[in-house]
Write a protein that holds these residues in place. Structure first.
Motif, PDB file in Angstrom:
ATOM      1  N   GLY A 123       0.785  -1.223   0.000  1.00 18.98           N
ATOM      2  CA  GLY A 123       0.000   0.000   0.000  1.00 18.98           C
ATOM      3  C   GLY A 123       0.817   1.272   0.000  1.00 18.98           C
ATOM      4  N   VAL A 124       2.134   1.164  -0.081  1.00 17.55           N
ATOM      5  CA  VAL A 124       3.010   2.329  -0.231  1.00 17.55           C
ATOM      6  C   VAL A 124       3.515   2.336  -1.670  1.00 17.55           C
ATOM      7  N   ARG A 125       3.312   3.432  -2.363  1.00 18.91           N
ATOM      8  CA  ARG A 125       3.701   3.533  -3.762  1.00 18.91           C
ATOM      9  C   ARG A 125       4.679   4.698  -3.925  1.00 18.91           C
ATOM     10  N   TRP A 126       5.727   4.488  -4.716  1.00 17.09           N
ATOM     11  CA  TRP A 126       6.681   5.567  -4.957  1.00 17.09           C
ATOM     12  C   TRP A 126       7.213   5.475  -6.375  1.00 17.09           C
ATOM     13  N   ALA A 136      22.126   7.986  -2.359  1.00 20.40           N
ATOM     14  CA  ALA A 136      20.747   8.297  -1.992  1.00 20.40           C
ATOM     15  C   ALA A 136      19.765   7.523  -2.859  1.00 20.40           C
ATOM     16  N   SER A 137      18.585   7.309  -2.315  1.00 17.50           N
ATOM     17  CA  SER A 137      17.502   6.702  -3.081  1.00 17.50           C
ATOM     18  C   SER A 137      17.149   7.592  -4.270  1.00 17.50           C
ATOM     19  N   PRO A 138      16.832   6.992  -5.438  1.00 16.44           N
ATOM     20  CA  PRO A 138      16.412   7.814  -6.574  1.00 16.44           C
ATOM     21  C   PRO A 138      14.936   8.177  -6.529  1.00 16.44           C
ATOM     22  N   ALA A 139      14.219   7.820  -5.463  1.00 21.96           N
ATOM     23  CA  ALA A 139      12.789   8.102  -5.387  1.00 21.96           C
ATOM     24  C   ALA A 139      12.524   9.603  -5.390  1.00 21.96           C
ATOM     25  N   ALA A 140      11.580  10.029  -6.236  1.00 20.57           N
ATOM     26  CA  ALA A 140      11.211  11.442  -6.326  1.00 20.57           C
ATOM     27  C   ALA A 140      10.045  11.783  -5.411  1.00 20.57           C
ATOM     28  N   GLY A 141       9.207  10.806  -5.104  1.00 23.67           N
ATOM     29  CA  GLY A 141       8.049  11.043  -4.251  1.00 23.67           C
ATOM     30  C   GLY A 141       7.356   9.731  -3.962  1.00 23.67           C
ATOM     31  N   ARG A 142       6.423   9.768  -3.004  1.00 22.79           N
ATOM     32  CA  ARG A 142       5.682   8.561  -2.677  1.00 22.79           C
ATOM     33  C   ARG A 142       4.341   8.923  -2.065  1.00 22.79           C
ATOM     34  N   GLU A 143       3.498   7.915  -1.947  1.00 20.64           N
ATOM     35  CA  GLU A 143       2.199   8.095  -1.297  1.00 20.64           C
ATOM     36  C   GLU A 143       1.812   6.802  -0.594  1.00 20.64           C
ATOM     37  N   THR A 144       1.094   6.942   0.510  1.00 23.85           N
ATOM     38  CA  THR A 144       0.531   5.797   1.212  1.00 23.85           C
ATOM     39  C   THR A 144      -0.951   5.758   0.895  1.00 23.85           C
ATOM     40  N   LEU A 145      -1.387   4.669   0.292  1.00 22.44           N
ATOM     41  CA  LEU A 145      -2.753   4.576  -0.201  1.00 22.44           C
ATOM     42  C   LEU A 145      -3.719   4.323   0.953  1.00 22.44           C
ATOM     43  N   ASP A 146      -4.796   5.094   1.009  1.00 21.36           N
ATOM     44  CA  ASP A 146      -5.807   4.848   2.025  1.00 21.36           C
ATOM     45  C   ASP A 146      -6.760   3.757   1.531  1.00 21.36           C
ATOM     46  N   ALA A 147      -7.657   3.322   2.400  1.00 20.07           N
ATOM     47  CA  ALA A 147      -8.536   2.190   2.082  1.00 20.07           C
ATOM     48  C   ALA A 147      -9.418   2.495   0.875  1.00 20.07           C
ATOM     49  N   GLU A 148      -9.906   3.725   0.778  1.00 19.54           N
ATOM     50  CA  GLU A 148     -10.783   4.069  -0.347  1.00 19.54           C
ATOM     51  C   GLU A 148     -10.025   4.009  -1.668  1.00 19.54           C
ATOM     52  N   THR A 149      -8.809   4.543  -1.692  1.00 19.07           N
ATOM     53  CA  THR A 149      -8.019   4.517  -2.920  1.00 19.07           C
ATOM     54  C   THR A 149      -7.683   3.086  -3.317  1.00 19.07           C
ATOM     55  N   ARG A 150      -7.340   2.262  -2.342  1.00 19.11           N
ATOM     56  CA  ARG A 150      -7.008   0.873  -2.655  1.00 19.11           C
ATOM     57  C   ARG A 150      -8.224   0.130  -3.205  1.00 19.11           C
ATOM     58  N   LEU A 151      -9.391   0.411  -2.690  1.00 20.88           N
ATOM     59  CA  LEU A 151     -10.597  -0.212  -3.222  1.00 20.88           C
ATOM     60  C   LEU A 151     -10.854   0.266  -4.652  1.00 20.88           C
ATOM     61  N   GLU A 152     -10.731   1.567  -4.880  1.00 26.03           N
ATOM     62  CA  GLU A 152     -10.956   2.090  -6.233  1.00 26.03           C
ATOM     63  C   GLU A 152     -10.014   1.427  -7.235  1.00 26.03           C
ATOM     64  N   GLU A 153      -8.752   1.298  -6.853  1.00 27.08           N
ATOM     65  CA  GLU A 153      -7.787   0.696  -7.764  1.00 27.08           C
ATOM     66  C   GLU A 153      -8.064  -0.790  -7.950  1.00 27.08           C
ATOM     67  N   ARG A 154      -8.514  -1.449  -6.906  1.00 31.02           N
ATOM     68  CA  ARG A 154      -8.868  -2.868  -7.047  1.00 31.02           C
ATOM     69  C   ARG A 154     -10.008  -3.034  -8.042  1.00 31.02           C
ATOM     70  N   ILE A 155     -11.005  -2.185  -7.958  1.00 28.28           N
ATOM     71  CA  ILE A 155     -12.125  -2.265  -8.904  1.00 28.28           C
ATOM     72  C   ILE A 155     -11.635  -2.044 -10.328  1.00 28.28           C
ATOM     73  N   ILE A 156     -10.829  -1.009 -10.530  1.00 36.58           N
ATOM     74  CA  ILE A 156     -10.327  -0.694 -11.870  1.00 36.58           C
ATOM     75  C   ILE A 156      -9.554  -1.863 -12.462  1.00 36.58           C
ATOM     76  N   LEU A 157      -8.697  -2.475 -11.664  1.00 37.41           N
ATOM     77  CA  LEU A 157      -7.776  -3.483 -12.179  1.00 37.41           C
ATOM     78  C   LEU A 157      -8.386  -4.887 -12.222  1.00 37.41           C
TER      79      LEU A 157
END
Length: 416
Positions: A316-319, A336-357
């Motif tokens: 549930g952590v995406r970067w 250093a890590s090459p990561a430019a940014g990240r987000e921690t997905l909340d339950a609603e976002t994870r459900l939305e993405e599950r439906i889409i995929l």
């Protein structure tokens, strides 16, 4: 030029993930994606994060890229350890691009070897590289198989010369069966990628491409509708009236033709744009040629993405990494890590993405994950012939052919 990165929270220089990433990790699979951002020519329709020699500029070296990518593999292992994520063997590895096979086979083997040193491979792991038909030789394919690759995905796109010219592809149609034969002789499984709906591609052109692909007897076929992305050469050509725009009805007709041709040749659809050789069903032999790496994406699995612009997801952590190879190399050279940014997905976002995929999969989406209002839509979807009635009544939404053509509209009706 490549599309922009998403916005997000700052990512720490050591790459360590928040505690959420480790929760339940033992029960999840783990995959690696390696992005190789180099192409000889930028195709007119492409907005991927890729660079030709002219676009690369100073401070970024194709010759040194493999060692830089190995540096991120080492950093990934340290960061996951420090995050409390248990070490898991890799179930799939995928080299994409760009054109990974522009690098010497030994470079790709070196990146894969570093990953295997850190995590190991599960028995029967799937290890894929993308390739252009004109970027491989019998020797390079044999070397990849020797290094542990199991599968190659060729960007065929079309078998019609004038369609390939519109797409700015560099290979000739005759090179595809030759490359497939070499891959077979090396012991590799073979997938072919096709694009339909290119401006001025007729129905007969598309049928010829399908026939040519099937004559190669691949294990897997992907067929994607051409999407015109802003900022690409093709978008500018359409805007100036040099080529006609794409047409949704044409896309639908060609999708139906592809599904009929592939189904008639013994392939089953397992995702809206993907077909695998063998009968449909849950038996292991029926799943043999499905792309397990992409299934890990569609099912919300864990993967680390190596390379400039690569995206990753763990628990549930995406970067996502910085985009340019020069900035990517500089970050890693500085420890250093090459990561430019990240987000921690909340339950609603994870459900939305599950439906889409998951709705795109032949295995379907469980009805019980939907919100009550979305469940009330199911009867209408059955009545309109967009989901299969028997599966829906048993609690799983599986798209019909009509539903696959209208997948985005079905998704919108099921969103919370």
């Amino acid at each position: 030029m490549p599309s922009a990165l998403p916005l997000g929270d700052p990512a720490p220089a050591d790459g360590v993930l928040p505690p959420q990433a480790a929760v339940g990790a033992e029960a999840r699979g783990f995959s690696l994606y390696a992005h190789i951002p180099f192409c000889t020519v930028r195709c007119g329709y492409c907005d991927f994060n890729t660079y030709t020699a002219a676009e690369l500029g100073g401070g970024a070296s194709q010759a040194e890229y493999a060692q830089t990518a190995v540096g991120e593999v080492r950093l990934a292992a340290r960061a996951l350890d420090a995050s409390g994520v248990p070490r898991r063997r890799l179930s799939t590895v995928f080299f994409g691009g760009g054109t990974p096979t522009l690098l010497p086979a030994g470079d790709l083997a070196g990146i894969l070897g570093a990953a295997v040193e850190e995590w190991g491979l599960e028995p029967g792991a799937e290890v894929t590289t993308e390739a252009n038909p004109d970027s491989v030789t019998p020797d390079s394919l044999a070397a990849l198989r020797e290094a542990g690759f199991t599968r190659v995905s060729f960007g065929m796109q079309s078998a019609v010369p004038h369609v390939l010219r519109v797409l700015d592809r560099t290979h000739t149609p005759s090179r595809v069966p030759e490359a497939v034969r070499w891959a077979r002789e090396a012991g590799l499984d073979v997938s072919l990628d096709l694009i339909y709906g290119t401006p001025r591609e007729s129905i007969d052109d598309w049928r010829a491409s399908l026939d040519a692909a099937l004559e190669c007897e691949p294990d897997h076929v992907s067929a994607y509708a051409l999407i015109v992305e802003e900022g690409t050469k093709l978008a500018a050509q359409i805007r100036r009236g040099q080529v006609p725009d794409v047409d949704d009805d044409d896309h639908a007709t060609k999708y139906e033709l592809a599904d009929a041709a592939l189904g008639g040749a013994g392939f089953h659809w397992y995702e809206v744009s993907n077909w695998a050789r063998g009968a449909a069903g849950d038996a292991p032999q029926n799943k043999r040629f499905e792309c397990r790496h992409n299934l890990a994406y569609w099912r919300g699995g864990d993967w680390w993405g190596v390379g400039p612009g690569a995206h990753s997801h763990v628990g549930g952590v995406r970067w996502w990494n910085v985009k340019h190879p020069r900035a990517y190399a500089a970050r890693l050279a500085g420890g250093a890590s090459p990561a430019a940014g990240r987000e921690t997905l909340d339950a609603e976002t994870r459900l939305e993405e599950r439906i889409i995929l998951e709705l795109r999969l032949a295995d379907g989406l469980p009805v019980d994950v939907l919100a009550p209002a979305a469940r009330r839509e199911v009867a209408g979807l059955i009545a309109e012939g967009l989901v299969q009635r028997p599966q829906a009544l048993r609690g799983t939404l599986v798209l019909t052919l009509a539903g696959r053509l209208l997948a985005d509209a079905v998704v919108r009706r099921l969103m919370p």
